[in-house]
Write a protein that holds these residues in place. Structure first.
Motif, mmCIF file in Angstrom:
data_model
loop_
_atom_site.group_PDB
_atom_site.id
_atom_site.type_symbol
_atom_site.label_atom_id
_atom_site.label_comp_id
_atom_site.label_asym_id
_atom_site.label_seq_id
_atom_site.Cartn_x
_atom_site.Cartn_y
_atom_site.Cartn_z
ATOM 1 N N TYR A 207 69.586 25.650 59.503
ATOM 2 C CA TYR A 207 69.199 25.584 60.916
ATOM 3 C C TYR A 207 70.043 24.557 61.641
ATOM 4 C CZ TYR A 207 66.746 21.164 60.160
ATOM 5 O OH TYR A 207 66.456 19.862 59.871
ATOM 6 N N LEU A 208 70.004 24.643 62.966
ATOM 7 C CA LEU A 208 70.631 23.644 63.829
ATOM 8 C C LEU A 208 69.889 23.606 65.149
ATOM 9 C CD1 LEU A 208 72.432 25.231 66.195
ATOM 10 C CD2 LEU A 208 73.982 25.540 64.304
ATOM 11 N N ALA A 209 70.106 22.530 65.889
ATOM 12 C CA ALA A 209 69.492 22.369 67.206
ATOM 13 C C ALA A 209 70.582 22.365 68.259
ATOM 14 C CB ALA A 209 68.686 21.083 67.265
ATOM 15 N N SER A 210 70.318 23.059 69.356
ATOM 16 C CA SER A 210 71.269 23.127 70.451
ATOM 17 C C SER A 210 70.540 23.360 71.760
ATOM 18 C CB SER A 210 72.257 24.268 70.197
ATOM 19 O OG SER A 210 73.180 24.396 71.251
ATOM 20 N N VAL B 232 66.804 23.881 71.741
ATOM 21 C CA VAL B 232 66.346 25.033 70.944
ATOM 22 C C VAL B 232 66.740 24.791 69.494
ATOM 23 C CG1 VAL B 232 66.608 27.526 70.593
ATOM 24 C CG2 VAL B 232 66.608 26.589 72.914
ATOM 25 N N ILE B 233 65.840 25.125 68.563
ATOM 26 C CA ILE B 233 66.179 25.072 67.149
ATOM 27 C C ILE B 233 66.383 26.513 66.683
ATOM 28 C CG2 ILE B 233 63.772 24.960 66.395
ATOM 29 C CD1 ILE B 233 64.745 23.140 64.090
ATOM 30 N N VAL B 234 67.547 26.766 66.105
ATOM 31 C CA VAL B 234 67.924 28.101 65.652
ATOM 32 C C VAL B 234 68.001 28.038 64.134
ATOM 33 C CG1 VAL B 234 69.640 29.945 65.804
ATOM 34 C CG2 VAL B 234 69.295 28.395 67.747
ATOM 35 N N ALA B 235 67.401 29.027 63.470
ATOM 36 C CA ALA B 235 67.373 29.023 62.008
ATOM 37 C C ALA B 235 67.703 30.403 61.460
ATOM 38 C CB ALA B 235 65.989 28.594 61.524
ATOM 39 N N LYS B 236 68.214 30.390 60.241
ATOM 40 C CA LYS B 236 68.413 31.631 59.499
ATOM 41 C C LYS B 236 67.361 31.627 58.396
ATOM 42 C CE LYS B 236 71.859 34.560 57.281
ATOM 43 N NZ LYS B 236 73.248 34.660 56.804
ATOM 44 N N ILE C 236 61.981 20.267 62.451
ATOM 45 C CA ILE C 236 62.948 20.716 61.458
ATOM 46 C C ILE C 236 62.479 22.085 60.981
ATOM 47 C CG2 ILE C 236 63.602 18.395 60.735
ATOM 48 C CD1 ILE C 236 61.887 18.871 58.191
ATOM 49 N N TYR C 237 63.384 22.825 60.368
ATOM 50 C CA TYR C 237 63.019 24.120 59.802
ATOM 51 C C TYR C 237 62.973 23.974 58.292
ATOM 52 C CZ TYR C 237 63.250 28.981 58.358
ATOM 53 O OH TYR C 237 62.998 30.185 57.763
ATOM 54 N N HIS D 249 58.849 28.631 55.069
ATOM 55 C CA HIS D 249 58.807 29.573 56.198
ATOM 56 C C HIS D 249 58.113 28.960 57.412
ATOM 57 C CE1 HIS D 249 60.123 32.597 53.335
ATOM 58 N NE2 HIS D 249 59.138 32.213 52.538
ATOM 59 N N GLN D 250 58.529 27.739 57.764
ATOM 60 C CA GLN D 250 57.866 27.075 58.883
ATOM 61 C C GLN D 250 58.771 26.078 59.589
ATOM 62 O OE1 GLN D 250 54.509 24.973 57.186
ATOM 63 N NE2 GLN D 250 55.758 23.305 56.412
ATOM 64 N N PHE D 251 58.376 25.762 60.817
ATOM 65 C CA PHE D 251 58.956 24.662 61.567
ATOM 66 C C PHE D 251 57.983 23.504 61.386
ATOM 67 C CE2 PHE D 251 60.655 28.442 63.577
ATOM 68 C CZ PHE D 251 62.006 28.131 63.634
ATOM 69 N N TYR D 252 58.521 22.303 61.202
ATOM 70 C CA TYR D 252 57.682 21.175 60.831
ATOM 71 C C TYR D 252 58.055 19.937 61.639
ATOM 72 C CZ TYR D 252 55.377 17.730 57.838
ATOM 73 O OH TYR D 252 54.574 16.724 57.365
#
Length: 141
Positions: free
Chosen positions: A62-65, A68-72, A93-94, A99-102
């Motif tokens: 994942y990354l933040a931009s 927005v946090i974008v994850a695979k 964080i992802y 399977h979660q954002f935390y």
């Protein structure tokens, strides 16, 4: 006005002033608009061949931009939600394996769709759409 009345009036004025200042700087409640909703009008494109976006080439990365946090996901699909926790706006964080954002600050967790899993957060995350075209990942609202 005698001395006793004067001192009493000064005391009430000072107490009122202190109370107003304390209320004005108190922490915002979870119902405040600040941090609850993610950015609106999101429309960004990430070039997956760019080294800055390399984290998105790995399942669970994942990354933040731009807020927005974008994850695979571990299944290989791309997801995106607001970067800040809806509890107190700390960065998320992802956790692909879970399977979660935390939120490391107070332990709030959200599903990959942005739905609250555990408190103290009580508002879902703003989720964004993703579209992959070749090596360009578009994230938009």
């Amino acid at each position: 006005m005698d001395r006793k009345e004067f001192l009493s009036a000064i005391g009430i004025t000072a107490a009122s002033f202190a109370l107003i200042n304390c209320v004005g700087c108190s922490k915002k409640s979870d119902n405040s608009a600040s941090g609850v909703n993610g950015p609106s009008g999101v429309d960004l494109t990430l070039d997956l061949t760019a080294s800055a976006n390399a984290a998105l080439l790995t399942n669970g990365g994942y990354l933040a931009s731009n807020g927005v946090i974008v994850a695979k996901t571990t299944a290989g699909t791309y997801i995106a939600v607001q970067q800040s926790c809806t509890h107190e706006s700390y960065p998320l964080i992802y956790q692909g394996g879970s399977h979660q954002f935390y939120c490391n600050n107070h332990g709030s967790a959200f599903t990959e769709a942005g739905v609250v899993k555990n408190s103290p957060a009580n508002h879902n995350l703003t989720a964004y759409q993703t579209t992959l075209t070749g090596t360009s990942l578009r994230v938009f609202s």
